[in-house]
Scaffold this active site. Structure first.
Site, PDB file in Angstrom:
ATOM      1  N   GLU A  43      -6.464  -6.778   9.940  1.00  0.00           N
ATOM      2  CA  GLU A  43      -5.386  -7.743  10.156  1.00  0.00           C
ATOM      3  C   GLU A  43      -4.224  -7.128  10.926  1.00  0.00           C
ATOM      4  OE1 GLU A  43      -3.521  -5.299   7.139  1.00  0.00           O
ATOM      5  OE2 GLU A  43      -5.589  -5.933   7.484  1.00  0.00           O
TER       6      GLU A  43
ATOM      7  N   CYS B  92      -9.494  -1.413   3.016  1.00  0.00           N
ATOM      8  CA  CYS B  92      -8.626  -0.354   2.499  1.00  0.00           C
ATOM      9  C   CYS B  92      -9.000  -0.009   1.048  1.00  0.00           C
ATOM     10  CB  CYS B  92      -7.167  -0.763   2.650  1.00  0.00           C
ATOM     11  SG  CYS B  92      -6.015   0.612   2.487  1.00  0.00           S
ATOM     12  N   LEU B  93      -8.106  -0.238   0.090  1.00  0.00           N
ATOM     13  CA  LEU B  93      -8.438   0.031  -1.308  1.00  0.00           C
ATOM     14  C   LEU B  93      -9.634  -0.813  -1.743  1.00  0.00           C
ATOM     15  CD1 LEU B  93      -7.707   1.386  -4.043  1.00  0.00           C
ATOM     16  CD2 LEU B  93      -6.240  -0.583  -4.502  1.00  0.00           C
TER      17      LEU B  93
ATOM     18  N   ASN C 127      -3.852   2.927   6.970  1.00  0.00           N
ATOM     19  CA  ASN C 127      -2.895   3.329   5.945  1.00  0.00           C
ATOM     20  C   ASN C 127      -3.649   3.620   4.658  1.00  0.00           C
ATOM     21  OD1 ASN C 127      -0.702   3.783   4.280  1.00  0.00           O
ATOM     22  ND2 ASN C 127      -0.410   1.613   3.854  1.00  0.00           N
TER      23      ASN C 127
ATOM     24  N   PHE D 153      -6.923   7.987   0.439  1.00  0.00           N
ATOM     25  CA  PHE D 153      -8.202   8.275  -0.201  1.00  0.00           C
ATOM     26  C   PHE D 153      -9.316   7.801   0.725  1.00  0.00           C
ATOM     27  CE2 PHE D 153      -5.106   8.103  -3.538  1.00  0.00           C
ATOM     28  CZ  PHE D 153      -5.517   9.028  -4.487  1.00  0.00           C
TER      29      PHE D 153
ATOM     30  N   GLY E  72      -4.305  -1.910  -1.043  1.00  0.00           N
ATOM     31  CA  GLY E  72      -3.409  -1.605  -2.145  1.00  0.00           C
ATOM     32  C   GLY E  72      -3.146  -0.117  -2.257  1.00  0.00           C
TER      33      GLY E  72
ATOM     34  N   HIS F 262      -7.245  -1.478   8.727  1.00  0.00           N
ATOM     35  CA  HIS F 262      -6.642  -2.795   8.517  1.00  0.00           C
ATOM     36  C   HIS F 262      -6.971  -3.718   9.683  1.00  0.00           C
ATOM     37  CE1 HIS F 262      -3.964  -2.260   4.945  1.00  0.00           C
ATOM     38  NE2 HIS F 262      -4.287  -1.012   5.201  1.00  0.00           N
TER      39      HIS F 262
ATOM     40  N   SER G 158       0.817  -1.215   0.000  1.00  0.00           N
ATOM     41  CA  SER G 158       0.000   0.000   0.000  1.00  0.00           C
ATOM     42  C   SER G 158       0.852   1.268   0.000  1.00  0.00           C
ATOM     43  CB  SER G 158      -0.931   0.023   1.220  1.00  0.00           C
ATOM     44  OG  SER G 158      -1.846  -1.050   1.178  1.00  0.00           O
TER      45      SER G 158
END
Length: 392
Positions: free
Chosen positions: A358, A272-273, A314, A317, A244, A356, A51
């Site tokens: 994880e 995330c992405l 993290n 956007f 990502g 995240h 990422s």
């Protein structure tokens, strides 16, 4: 003899320091978006997280490299950050699992770093102005010509908006995850798993694959551009959309594939992405944040549970709050700035989380989302089985 380094920002700010990692033959220029990360541990996981492709990472914790590097803790096989910016690189690293030093690892990966700079001052600049384009310049002797060129290179960097980086970090071919989970003493064979999950690799972390394995899933990882038809041909119980780098709006191929998968009502979980791509597939919008969220101490509120969780983040956007379609329900919000952290479809088995769960590194407060995904697959499988029995 130490080699000198300089960080130049697009606004003309300069930070002088000492180079470490890859030094090249004479001069090195490393260009990217400069962001700061507030995590106190996990520098190895951070720099190997795909990422961070296209970014120069500033770590606000001052002592980086004190426990060295070991191959087990890498989130991918290479460093994806363009460079590393730290306050102090300890002369010695000490840990029973250490296999090499951070400096040696970065030399091996040809990634440049700069140390001995005032990261507090740099963080204040980024916190005020937002993420900035920057350039790390290293040489045996810093020259005015080199400084001028570094500033020019920083300003010439395109930035991450509109940039598809997922296609650069994704796997080249499908594969079945064979390395087991986080906690299992004896790795479970994929064929013994309860559910088959196809994971889109937009920059996936190994800890994610381990968490899915621990949740009882056989995981097949596929490249970012894999069409929905090929995914469905693998007969998965669910589809995972990974984290990502880059701008989610640039991944039009992924948005199209997710829309086809939504039509099939197959369970989908994105982080995330992947969370942002799910939102775009549902006709929401995303936008670039001022400085994003990067660190392991971000409070997020689960709205339905009225519960606060500390999360690892993290991303640069976010899903736009002002353009949400009726089919999307917001499930989580950041307590730092109120931005959307979680969504779910009101009638389809699909949900996403911005942070995240994880971790790797970070707290484990949100790891239960993997179990929620498994529950969703169980419920969907039961419905499909019942429908098939009715038609017999």
């Amino acid at each position: 003899m130490p080699q000198f380094a300089l960080l130049a920002l697009e606004d003309g700010s300069l930070f002088e320091g000492i180079a470490f990692g890859y030094l090249g033959q004479s001069e090195v220029f490393a260009v990217g978006e400069v962001v700061f990360n507030t995590a106190m541990t996990g520098y190895q996981e951070i720099i190997t997280d795909p990422s961070y492709a296209g970014q120069l990472i500033t770590l606000t914790y001052p002592h980086i490299g004190n426990v060295g590097i070991n191959t087990d803790d890498c989130e991918s096989n290479t460093i994806h950050a363009k460079g590393l910016i730290i306050r102090q690189l300890p002369l010695l690293a000490s840990n029973w699992r250490q296999q090499m030093t951070l400096d040696a690892f970065m030399k091996e990966q040809k990634i440049v770093g700069i140390t001995d700079i005032d990261t507090r001052r740099l963080t204040r600049v980024l916190r005020t102005q937002g993420a900035l384009k920057g350039c790390i310049y290293t040489a045996e002797k810093i020259t005015q010509e080199g400084i001028t060129l570094a500033i020019e290179k920083a300003r010439a960097f395109s930035g991450l908006a509109g940039l598809d980086l997922a296609i650069e970090v994704t796997t080249k071919a499908p594969y079945v995850w064979q390395e087991g989970g986080l906690w299992a003493l004896q790795p479970k064979a994929p064929e013994q798993s309860q559910f088959h999950v196809v994971a889109y690799d937009f920059g996936i972390k190994k800890t994610i694959l381990r968490c899915l394995t621990d949740a009882g899933c056989k995981v097949t990882v596929v490249p970012a551009k894999t069409p929905a038809q090929e995914v469905l041909a693998l007969q998965p119980h669910g589809v995972f959309l990974s984290n990502g780098p880059g701008d989610p709006q640039a991944c039009d191929y992924a948005i199209t594939a997710i829309q086809h998968l939504l039509e099939k009502n197959i369970p989908i979980f994105g982080i995330c992405l992947g969370h942002q791509l799910l939102a775009l597939a549902l006709q929401a919008k995303t936008h670039k944040m001022k400085f994003g969220h990067h660190g392991g101490n971000h409070p997020v509120k689960a709205l339905m549970l009225n519960q606060v969780m500390i999360t690892s983040q993290n991303h640069g956007f976010t899903v736009d709050d002002n353009a949400l379609p009726e089919c999307i329900e917001v499930t989580h919000r950041s307590l730092f700035d109120g931005t959307i952290q979680g969504i779910k479809h009101r009638s389809k088995p699909a949900f996403g989380f911005q942070g995240h769960p994880e971790a790797g590194p970070g707290p484990n407060d949100v790891r239960g989302l993997f179990a929620e995904f498994v529950t969703m697959m169980q419920n969907h499988h039961a419905i499909v089985t019942a429908n098939e029995l009715e038609t017999v």
